[in-house]
Write a protein that holds these residues in place. Structure first.
Motif, PDB file in Angstrom:
ATOM      1  N   ASN A  12       0.821  -1.209   0.000  1.00 10.40           N
ATOM      2  CA  ASN A  12       0.000   0.000   0.000  1.00 10.40           C
ATOM      3  C   ASN A  12       0.859   1.264   0.000  1.00 10.40           C
ATOM      4  O   ASN A  12       0.522   2.244  -0.674  1.00 10.40           O
ATOM      5  N   ARG A  16       0.375   4.391  -2.447  1.00 10.88           N
ATOM      6  CA  ARG A  16      -0.460   5.336  -1.716  1.00 10.88           C
ATOM      7  C   ARG A  16      -0.523   6.717  -2.378  1.00 10.88           C
ATOM      8  O   ARG A  16      -1.590   7.329  -2.451  1.00 10.88           O
ATOM      9  N   GLN A  17       0.605   7.225  -2.847  1.00 13.89           N
ATOM     10  CA  GLN A  17       0.639   8.581  -3.382  1.00 13.89           C
ATOM     11  C   GLN A  17      -0.306   8.732  -4.584  1.00 13.89           C
ATOM     12  O   GLN A  17      -1.100   9.685  -4.649  1.00 13.89           O
ATOM     13  N   HIS A  19      -2.808   6.811  -5.329  1.00  8.64           N
ATOM     14  CA  HIS A  19      -4.178   6.600  -4.866  1.00  8.64           C
ATOM     15  C   HIS A  19      -4.747   7.849  -4.215  1.00  8.64           C
ATOM     16  O   HIS A  19      -5.894   8.234  -4.482  1.00  8.64           O
ATOM     17  N   GLU A  20      -3.964   8.488  -3.363  1.00  8.26           N
ATOM     18  CA  GLU A  20      -4.468   9.664  -2.654  1.00  8.26           C
ATOM     19  C   GLU A  20      -4.843  10.791  -3.612  1.00  8.26           C
ATOM     20  O   GLU A  20      -5.835  11.498  -3.390  1.00  8.26           O
ATOM     21  N   ARG A  21      -4.083  10.959  -4.684  1.00  2.60           N
ATOM     22  CA  ARG A  21      -4.437  11.975  -5.677  1.00  2.60           C
ATOM     23  C   ARG A  21      -5.794  11.659  -6.309  1.00  2.60           C
ATOM     24  O   ARG A  21      -6.645  12.546  -6.448  1.00  2.60           O
ATOM     25  N   PHE A  23      -8.182   9.667  -5.102  1.00  2.00           N
ATOM     26  CA  PHE A  23      -9.276   9.695  -4.130  1.00  2.00           C
ATOM     27  C   PHE A  23      -9.666  11.123  -3.768  1.00  2.00           C
ATOM     28  O   PHE A  23     -10.862  11.444  -3.673  1.00  2.00           O
ATOM     29  N   GLU A  24      -8.694  11.978  -3.546  1.00  2.00           N
ATOM     30  CA  GLU A  24      -9.007  13.369  -3.185  1.00  2.00           C
ATOM     31  C   GLU A  24      -9.805  14.065  -4.270  1.00  2.00           C
ATOM     32  O   GLU A  24     -10.695  14.877  -3.975  1.00  2.00           O
ATOM     33  N   PRO A 383     -11.344   4.679  -7.065  1.00  2.00           N
ATOM     34  CA  PRO A 383     -10.667   5.225  -5.878  1.00  2.00           C
ATOM     35  C   PRO A 383     -11.518   5.144  -4.611  1.00  2.00           C
ATOM     36  O   PRO A 383     -10.978   4.954  -3.511  1.00  2.00           O
ATOM     37  N   GLN A 387     -10.344   3.107  -1.404  1.00  2.00           N
ATOM     38  CA  GLN A 387     -10.237   3.784  -0.116  1.00  2.00           C
ATOM     39  C   GLN A 387     -10.992   3.020   0.968  1.00  2.00           C
ATOM     40  O   GLN A 387     -10.503   2.880   2.093  1.00  2.00           O
ATOM     41  N   GLN A 391      -9.232   1.504   4.281  1.00  2.00           N
ATOM     42  CA  GLN A 391      -9.688   1.798   5.644  1.00  2.00           C
ATOM     43  C   GLN A 391     -10.052   0.524   6.413  1.00  2.00           C
ATOM     44  O   GLN A 391      -9.964   0.492   7.643  1.00  2.00           O
TER      45      GLN A 391
END
Length: 424
Positions: A12, A16-17, A19-21, A23-24, A383, A387, A391
């Motif tokens: 992960n 992660r980087q 994915h976070e873009r 998801f945000e 995404p 997410q 979680q």
């Protein structure tokens, strides 16, 4: 084998980087995103015990190796799936393919993997070794009372196994039917089936449900005694409040409007749940969402709207299970893809602006209605699903993880290349 937490964390972190873009971006466009993520985490899809091995046709079967040789190894395989996607927290047993010899030990093993027991399934479409009477011409509808008695007793036996494991439903599919005109008296077959089902129904514990599955054809090609949703519903209504209609997505004639069937069964309070798969021509048992993902979304749209209208719990009030045949794929990869497709369709349906859609329907605005549905369908919700998985403790990309850590290769080392899963 077990999926180690440090392996999940390392994988992960490497993704992660990116994915976070993603998801945000989508989270900024969706109201109540936390509520949607919670619904996705709560939603669990049961894995059938017969789906952990390579499927096949009457022409051949080509095993990929490392298949589970017993029920314990099947539970272990589902544990792998659940560790990766956190959405496969249930198993649906098929009896007698997977008889639990020691229910306490089997329950303890499942608990170690955070897995519960979903509906138990009976089998009266095959003759078992040393079976005194044959199901060649049917089971619960058979003209021979002795054959019907054998099939009834088997279903009651399956209920007893389910009680020991903590299940709360019997899923019943009959191969009963006819291959040629005149072979069968339709009314007589229906009446005999109803009489048999009444005995099975009487054996259900108070909190249990009976799922009555239907199928248009196969193995009989002229008639099937429970051939469509109307016939299943007729049985369910005659039996009582614990009997429901189970929808297998592949068990329909081509171009059937399955979403309408689902909406009406839900309206009547008689929808048991689903066997998820996909189909091109008939009952192909293909990977969920591989052929017609838009139909899957439309079905979930009816489910979300209908369940919300009735105040139902999305995760628990219906049965959710995969029923597919992995003829040329690694079964575990196929199941990961199937669960992902289900979660994507569910997430898309949660994005539908129900009030706006109802207003468009009230005003007969077909263009607006289409725009509302297709806006949700065309939204890339991957995404969101990832997410929710993150979680819950799963991995961002389950199939990529499975391949990177060579899970199948490790299973082959543990079990051998020539193993064959029970029941297939």
């Amino acid at each position: 084998m077990n999926i180690e937490k440090f392996q999940v964390a390392e994988f992960n972190d490497s993704h992660r980087q990116a994915h976070e873009r993603s998801f945000e971006y989508i989270a900024g466009t969706i109201p109540h995103v936390a509520d949607i993520l919670q619904k996705l985490q709560d939603f669990q899809v049961a894995i059938p015990s017969w789906a952990l091995g390579t499927g096949g046709t009457r022409f051949g079967r080509f095993s990929g190796g490392g298949e589970p040789r017993n029920l314990e190894e099947k539970i272990s395989d589902i544990g792998i799936l659940h560790a990766l996607n956190r959405s496969s927290g249930a198993i649906s047993l098929h009896i007698p393919w997977d008889i639990p010899e020691n229910a306490a030990n089997i329950k303890a093993l499942a608990a170690q993997h955070d897995i519960r027991f979903d509906a138990v399934n009976s089998n009266t479409f095959q003759d078992q070794p040393d079976q005194a009477l044959s199901y060649k011409f049917g089971s619960l509808h058979h003209t021979d009372k002795g054959v019907r008695k054998l099939a009834i007793e088997h279903n009651i036996e399956v209920i007893k196994y389910g009680v020991e494991l903590g299940s709360n439903a019997l899923s019943l599919w009959l191969a009963d039917g006819s291959c040629f005109p005149g072979q069968l008296n339709f009314r007589g077959a229906f009446k005999r089936t109803l009489d048999s089902l009444q005995e099975v129904y009487a054996a259900l514990p108070d909190a249990w449900k009976l799922y009555i599955e239907y199928k248009a054809y196969e193995p009989n090609f002229y008639s099937t005694t429970i051939g469509d949703w109307g016939q299943s519903l007729l049985f369910a209504n005659k039996l009582g409040p614990k009997a429901y209609t189970l929808v297998d997505l592949g068990h329909h004639l081509p171009n059937a409007n399955i979403e309408q069937i689902v909406a009406l069964l839900l309206m009547e309070g008689k929808l048991a749940g689903f066997h998820f798969n996909d189909s091109k021509y008939g009952d192909d048992d293909l990977t969920v969402g591989s052929i017609n993902p838009y139909q899957l979304f439309l079905i979930f749209n009816e489910l979300v709207e209908g369940m919300d209208a009735r105040g139902m719990n999305h995760a628990n009030d219906l049965g959710w299970m995969i029923d597919a045949s992995h003829n040329v794929k690694d079964p575990l990869e196929d199941l990961l893809q199937s669960v992902e497709a289900i979660m994507i369709a569910y997430a898309q349906a949660l994005l539908v602006d129900t009030k706006a859609l109802q207003a468009a329907q009230q005003n007969n605005d077909a263009v607006a209605a289409q725009e509302i549905l297709q806006y949700a369908y065309r939204t890339d919700v991957r995404p969101l699903v990832a997410q929710a998985r993150l979680q819950a403790g799963g991995v961002l990309q389950p199939v990529a993880f499975y391949r990177q850590f060579k899970v199948r290769e490790q299973l082959i080392k543990e079990r051998g290349l020539k193993t064959v899963a029970t029941g297939l």
